[in-house]
Scaffold this motif. Structure first.
Motif, PDB file in Angstrom:
ATOM      1  N   LEU A  46     -66.728 -68.439  12.331  1.00  0.00           N
ATOM      2  CA  LEU A  46     -67.729 -69.590  12.276  1.00  0.00           C
ATOM      3  C   LEU A  46     -67.996 -70.384  13.604  1.00  0.00           C
ATOM      4  O   LEU A  46     -66.826 -70.356  14.201  1.00  0.00           O
ATOM      5  CB  LEU A  46     -67.076 -70.421  11.072  1.00  0.00           C
ATOM      6  N   ASP A  90     -70.154 -76.384   6.565  1.00  0.00           N
ATOM      7  CA  ASP A  90     -70.834 -77.473   7.162  1.00  0.00           C
ATOM      8  C   ASP A  90     -70.716 -78.609   6.156  1.00  0.00           C
ATOM      9  O   ASP A  90     -70.751 -79.680   6.466  1.00  0.00           O
ATOM     10  CB  ASP A  90     -72.482 -77.017   7.517  1.00  0.00           C
ATOM     11  N   ASN A 147     -73.021 -66.132   6.204  1.00  0.00           N
ATOM     12  CA  ASN A 147     -74.273 -67.333   5.930  1.00  0.00           C
ATOM     13  C   ASN A 147     -73.532 -68.235   4.880  1.00  0.00           C
ATOM     14  O   ASN A 147     -73.693 -69.655   5.109  1.00  0.00           O
ATOM     15  CB  ASN A 147     -75.434 -66.802   5.520  1.00  0.00           C
ATOM     16  N   ARG A 174     -70.698 -70.409   6.160  1.00  0.00           N
ATOM     17  CA  ARG A 174     -71.209 -71.388   7.176  1.00  0.00           C
ATOM     18  C   ARG A 174     -71.710 -72.593   6.318  1.00  0.00           C
ATOM     19  O   ARG A 174     -71.514 -73.759   6.822  1.00  0.00           O
ATOM     20  CB  ARG A 174     -72.251 -70.856   8.088  1.00  0.00           C
TER      21      ARG A 174
END
Length: 227
Positions: free
Chosen positions: A227, A194, A187, A190
């Motif tokens: 990912l 982003d 998490n 990610r």
């Protein structure tokens, strides 16, 4: 005259001389013993010659047979009689001095009979050996030497061909063990990816993800792949 004949005659002469000396020594001793025992004077001188002539006759016979190569087993009877005659000569020679207790004279009178006994046993054996040597040497000299057998050359062994090299087995591809990425780490990765995408307009690389996560490169690579 050949050497073997000289040797044979020398042995024969020695045997004859010893037999003659034994006769001379024993004649007077046996005569004196016969008179001491009460044998009549005309008969007393005849006892010693009977024994000594037996010895001489046996010596001559044994010499003749031995020179012809007759085996000792075939003349055992004559040899035994020869020994018996020698023992009788010895006994008759030493009997009179022993009766008179002249032990030194008995020892001297025993020399000739003892030598006669010894030569009676050894003489024929020596002559028999001389005969064997005299007949064996010419036979060996007349035997031609065997021609040396021709030996075929030994075949030359050809060198063995070098064995073909065995190819080494190809290394098997090693599959790296799968890295398990924890959910919290995934998490966080990610979110970082982003943010990087929004700021730079390009996807983040595994090395950049490793730097921002502060983890090992394999773990960062595995996380980037998920990912």
């Amino acid at each position: 005259m050949s050497e073997d004949r000289i040797t044979q005659r020398t042995v024969t002469v020695v045997m004859a001389i010893i037999a003659g000396l034994a006769f001379v020594f024993s004649f007077g001793n046996v005569w004196a013993l016969a008179l001491r025992l009460g044998i009549p004077r005309p008969i007393a001188p005849l006892i010693a010659p009977m024994v000594d002539l037996s010895v001489v006759g046996l010596l001559v016979a044994l010499r003749y047979l031995s020179l012809r190569g007759i085996a000792a087993e075939q003349i055992k009877g004559a040899t035994r009689l020869m020994h018996l005659s020698g023992l009788l000569t010895l006994a008759l020679n030493v009997a009179e001095p022993l009766v008179a207790k002249h032990y030194g004279r008995a020892a001297v009178d025993a020399v000739a009979p003892l030598l006669l006994l010894g030569w009676g046993a050894v003489g024929p054996q020596l002559l028999r050996h001389f005969h064997a040597v005299a007949h064996t040497a010419p036979a060996l000299a007349a035997t031609p030497d065997p021609a040396p057998a021709e030996t075929a050359p030994a075949p030359v062994a050809e060198p063995d061909a070098a064995p073909a090299p065995v190819p080494a087995p190809a290394p098997e591809a090693v599959t790296p063990p799968a890295v398990t990425v924890p959910a919290p780490l995934l998490n966080a990765a990610r979110t970082i990816a982003d943010t990087y995408q929004a700021d730079h307009g390009a996807p983040i690389t595994p090395a950049q993800l490793r730097t921002r996560l502060g983890v090992a490169l394999p773990l960062a690579t595995a996380t980037h792949a998920q990912l």
